[in-house]
Design a protein around this motif. Sequence first.
Motif, PDB file in Angstrom:
ATOM      1  N   GLN A 111      -7.586  -1.184  -2.455  1.00 39.46           N
ATOM      2  CA  GLN A 111      -8.291   0.009  -2.912  1.00 39.46           C
ATOM      3  C   GLN A 111      -9.494  -0.424  -3.738  1.00 39.46           C
ATOM      4  OE1 GLN A 111      -7.487   3.146  -2.017  1.00 39.46           O
ATOM      5  NE2 GLN A 111      -5.501   3.744  -2.858  1.00 39.46           N
ATOM      6  N   ARG A 113      -3.280   7.792   5.762  1.00 38.52           N
ATOM      7  CA  ARG A 113      -4.033   7.951   7.010  1.00 38.52           C
ATOM      8  C   ARG A 113      -4.972   6.774   7.260  1.00 38.52           C
ATOM      9  NH1 ARG A 113      -6.465  13.712   5.559  1.00 38.52           N
ATOM     10  NH2 ARG A 113      -6.758  12.474   3.643  1.00 38.52           N
ATOM     11  N   THR A 114      -5.413   6.102   6.204  1.00 37.59           N
ATOM     12  CA  THR A 114      -6.344   4.973   6.369  1.00 37.59           C
ATOM     13  C   THR A 114      -5.690   3.637   6.040  1.00 37.59           C
ATOM     14  OG1 THR A 114      -7.132   5.267   4.084  1.00 37.59           O
ATOM     15  CG2 THR A 114      -8.325   6.425   5.834  1.00 37.59           C
ATOM     16  N   ARG A 115      -4.357   3.640   5.947  1.00 38.64           N
ATOM     17  CA  ARG A 115      -3.638   2.444   5.482  1.00 38.64           C
ATOM     18  C   ARG A 115      -3.903   1.230   6.366  1.00 38.64           C
ATOM     19  NH1 ARG A 115       1.588   4.381   3.936  1.00 38.64           N
ATOM     20  NH2 ARG A 115       0.453   4.713   1.980  1.00 38.64           N
ATOM     21  N   ARG A 116      -3.737   1.359   7.657  1.00 37.72           N
ATOM     22  CA  ARG A 116      -3.880   0.199   8.542  1.00 37.72           C
ATOM     23  C   ARG A 116      -5.311  -0.320   8.567  1.00 37.72           C
ATOM     24  NH1 ARG A 116       0.249  -1.566  11.332  1.00 37.72           N
ATOM     25  NH2 ARG A 116       2.155  -0.292  11.368  1.00 37.72           N
ATOM     26  N   GLU A 117      -6.274   0.565   8.511  1.00 42.17           N
ATOM     27  CA  GLU A 117      -7.671   0.129   8.479  1.00 42.17           C
ATOM     28  C   GLU A 117      -7.975  -0.652   7.201  1.00 42.17           C
ATOM     29  OE1 GLU A 117      -6.572   3.102   9.163  1.00 42.17           O
ATOM     30  OE2 GLU A 117      -7.416   3.757  11.090  1.00 42.17           O
ATOM     31  N   ARG A 118      -7.449  -0.158   6.060  1.00 39.69           N
ATOM     32  CA  ARG A 118      -7.709  -0.838   4.790  1.00 39.69           C
ATOM     33  C   ARG A 118      -6.995  -2.182   4.721  1.00 39.69           C
ATOM     34  NH1 ARG A 118      -5.378   1.594   1.182  1.00 39.69           N
ATOM     35  NH2 ARG A 118      -4.541   3.462   2.219  1.00 39.69           N
ATOM     36  N   ASP A 149       0.825  -1.202   0.000  1.00 38.24           N
ATOM     37  CA  ASP A 149       0.000   0.000   0.000  1.00 38.24           C
ATOM     38  C   ASP A 149       0.863   1.258   0.000  1.00 38.24           C
ATOM     39  OD1 ASP A 149      -2.966   0.732   0.267  1.00 38.24           O
ATOM     40  OD2 ASP A 149      -2.025   2.010   1.778  1.00 38.24           O
ATOM     41  N   ASP A 189      -4.127   6.586   0.460  1.00 39.42           N
ATOM     42  CA  ASP A 189      -4.128   7.529   1.575  1.00 39.42           C
ATOM     43  C   ASP A 189      -3.448   6.891   2.786  1.00 39.42           C
ATOM     44  OD1 ASP A 189      -4.615   9.290   3.631  1.00 39.42           O
ATOM     45  OD2 ASP A 189      -6.767   9.491   3.242  1.00 39.42           O
TER      46      ASP A 189
END
Length: 343
Positions: free
Chosen positions: A187, A145-150, A136, A143
């Motif tokens: 993504q 900022r949302t890497r770990r959540e995704r 990622d 993004d």
Amino acid sequence: MAEPSATETQSAGQVSPGPVSPGPVSPDQGSGVVGAVIATRGLTKRYRGGQLAVDGLDLTVPAGSVFGFLGPNGSGKTTTIRMLMGLIEPTSGTARVLGRPMPRAARTVLPRVGALIEGPALYGFLSGQDNLLRYDAADPTADPRTRRERVAAALDRVGLAAAAGKKAKAYSLGMKQRLGLAAALLQPRSLLVLDEPTNGLDPQGMREIRALVRELASDGTTVFLSSHLLDEIEQVCTHAAVMARGRLITQGAVADLAAGARGRLVVTTPDTGEAARVLKEQGAGDVVVAEDRVTAEPPDRDLADLNAALVAAGVRVRGFAVDRASLEDAFVALTGEGFDVAG
């Protein structure tokens, strides 16, 4: 363990095109085929030494379809996919993906494409989760900022949440396939390209991946799935194309392809020997006896007359039906040969 090279890293997840700010792309823009997510015309790949891997391919993948790319091993499927993704140059012909010419428009197209090609390239010393974080981070459109959540969501979606912290070198082949698919799903994608996605999976894992493919398609993602497993294509795909020895044999809706072939006649009877004799006399082909059943290719005549001939010969007919034709029947009818998955 050596780290994957830049080229190897392209085999799973997003095929990295480098920094880009993609604009809107219509699936049929400039493709010449309305609604086509993939369109090739005369696509050909000839390797040094004269080996012709793909020969004049005219392929059309409708938007919103689950498209099965079917053929024995060595039929040209992976070479075609690598040309579509811009990983190798065609010798001649054209390919458009999401309405744009490939490989020229790779920087615009590839951020909208998730791919798993020839199995995932992984860092064995990293955990599954850290592999996805690395993938990622290499995506210029992702993004941070949302890497770990995704990453967590992608691992959960392919059933690897419990193994997220395990080193990739300890993963089974099936787990590695799942991790590669998770990388492709980090993504939202307009197109998902999967090369033999159930390779190495047990039957339960295969069912889960098929269910995931259906779910992705219902969300509006076009899925292009190559396989040498006819049953897999028939279960999950809406459309399919059949390749053999580098050439396109046929393409269309799966139901239409199967309908183009005749099914197998099945006669259930305790008198199998006599039934087989009568069927052969009446012009049936490829007669096979198995326990209390005789199967055959139906002759070109009224099946009611065939049933009457069996009864007149004293055959006790307990069942008489024609099974729906399968993709395998269609392949044999089109090529005159069996589907050799080891070829």
